[in-house]
Design a protein around this motif. Structure first.
Motif, short mmCIF file in Angstrom:
data_model
loop_
_atom_site.label_atom_id
_atom_site.label_comp_id
_atom_site.label_asym_id
_atom_site.label_seq_id
_atom_site.Cartn_x
_atom_site.Cartn_y
_atom_site.Cartn_z
N SER A 103 34.82 37.93 36.34
CA SER A 103 34.84 37.68 37.92
C SER A 103 36.07 38.25 38.53
CB SER A 103 35.19 36.07 37.99
OG SER A 103 33.95 35.42 37.35
N PRO A 104 37.22 38.50 38.16
CA PRO A 104 38.24 39.06 38.86
C PRO A 104 37.98 40.63 39.03
CG PRO A 104 39.16 38.40 36.76
CD PRO A 104 37.72 37.67 36.92
N TYR A 105 37.50 41.30 37.89
CA TYR A 105 37.23 42.63 38.03
C TYR A 105 36.08 42.96 39.19
CZ TYR A 105 39.41 43.02 33.54
OH TYR A 105 40.27 42.93 32.40
N VAL A 106 35.19 42.08 39.13
CA VAL A 106 33.72 42.34 40.13
C VAL A 106 34.57 42.02 41.46
CG1 VAL A 106 31.87 41.23 40.90
CG2 VAL A 106 32.34 41.44 38.59
N THR A 107 35.38 41.02 41.64
CA THR A 107 36.00 40.89 43.11
C THR A 107 36.58 41.99 43.56
OG1 THR A 107 35.96 38.51 42.69
CG2 THR A 107 37.48 39.44 44.43
N LYS A 108 37.58 42.64 42.44
CA LYS A 108 38.58 43.83 42.92
C LYS A 108 37.75 45.20 43.37
CE LYS A 108 41.82 46.72 40.49
NZ LYS A 108 43.00 47.13 39.28
N ALA A 110 34.74 45.19 44.50
CA ALA A 110 34.24 44.96 45.89
C ALA A 110 35.13 45.27 47.19
CB ALA A 110 33.70 43.50 45.83
N LYS A 111 36.29 44.59 46.98
CA LYS A 111 37.44 44.66 47.89
C LYS A 111 37.76 46.17 47.92
CE LYS A 111 39.39 40.11 47.48
NZ LYS A 111 40.56 39.34 47.15
N ILE A 121 29.22 45.23 47.41
CA ILE A 121 29.16 43.79 48.04
C ILE A 121 27.93 43.07 47.51
CG2 ILE A 121 29.27 42.64 50.35
CD1 ILE A 121 31.65 44.42 49.63
N HIS A 124 28.59 41.78 44.17
CA HIS A 124 29.53 40.64 44.16
C HIS A 124 28.75 39.56 44.41
CE1 HIS A 124 32.58 37.90 45.95
NE2 HIS A 124 33.37 38.49 45.13
N TYR A 128 28.12 36.42 41.51
CA TYR A 128 28.52 34.95 41.72
C TYR A 128 27.23 34.16 41.82
CZ TYR A 128 33.46 36.07 41.57
OH TYR A 128 34.59 36.45 41.13
N LYS A 131 26.55 33.65 38.06
CA LYS A 131 27.55 32.76 37.36
C LYS A 131 27.16 31.35 37.68
CE LYS A 131 32.46 32.03 37.23
NZ LYS A 131 33.78 32.58 37.97
#
Length: 233
Positions: A103-108, A110-111, A121, A124, A128, A131
């Motif tokens: 999860s944090p890698y996917v968010t990172k 994307a940002k 985007i 991401h 989720y 998930k």
């Protein structure tokens, strides 16, 4: 079972071969991205990490991946309760860990890279959605459906049709998860990162592909081995 790596293998090559090894490296603060072009033993020495312990953890990841490939042959003739315990231990628990770690890698990415690569985007959002879907699905299986399923092995079960409907609903949820994974594969061009992708970007795509394979094996074990025993009875 021979590992595809050794103490002199480059850190980046190990992550390429075993994407989940990135969690081990992250735990020990070993740089597998920009600083990954060094041998494993050198990286371990720099961080004062015991190389044998590190190798043992990487071995565990490798063996787990290899064992998953053998599931279909091993479980075809197993009893249902044994298969269910295997699914819970080797698929549900592993899935929970991977979704949390990824999860944090996917968010990172994307940002950081979403502006230049807007498909991230979408990645991401789809990740989720997947998930949420998978965690709710596995929780329902364990709390409700699997216990009901095992009752079908008992004589004179009165609510057989209700249990069958639960199985059919699970299969529909499997189809939905498969559709999300298909869309992820399409928008990532078969999980092929662009030329300017950083190490984390490449890691996410590799692990998404691994998640796809893991989910397909999970679904296959249920749809094609476990559930037909009851749907065809």
């Amino acid at each position: 079972m021979n590992n595809p790596f050794s103490k002199t293998s480059l850190v980046r090559d190990i992550v390429n071969e075993l994407p989940k090894s990135s969690d081990v490296f992250k735990k020990y603060r070993i740089d597998f991205c920009c600083g990954g072009n060094i041998p494993l033993n050198e990286a371990a020495s720099e961080r004062a990490v015991n190389i044998d312990e590190l190798m043992a953890q990487l071995e565990e990841i490798y063996v787990a991946g290899e064992n998953a490939k053998e599931d279909i042959e091993v479980w075809t003739n197993s009893k249902s309760d044994v298969i269910i315990e295997h699914i819970k231990k080797h698929y549900h628990r592993t899935l929970e860990e991977e979704l949390a770690s990824l999860s944090p890698y996917v968010t990172k990415i994307a940002k950081v890279h979403g502006e230049r690569h807007p498909e991230l985007i979408q990645v991401h959002a789809l990740f989720y959605e997947l998930k949420k879907e998978l965690l709710e699905h596995t929780a329902k299986e364990e709390a409700t459906v699997f216990p009901m399923l095992l009752k079908l092995d008992e004589p004179n079960v009165e609510n057989r049709e209700e249990i069958i409907q639960h199985i059919i609903e699970l299969e529909k949820e499997h189809d939905h998860a498969g559709a999300i994974l298909k869309e992820l594969r399409e928008i990532t061009s078969d999980f092929e990162p662009p030329l300017d992708a950083c190490g984390t970007y490449r890691l996410v795509f590799s692990r998404l592909e691994g998640l796809e394979g893991h989910t397909f094996m999970h679904v296959h074990l249920e749809n094609n081995i476990l559930f037909p025993r009851y749907l065809e009875a």
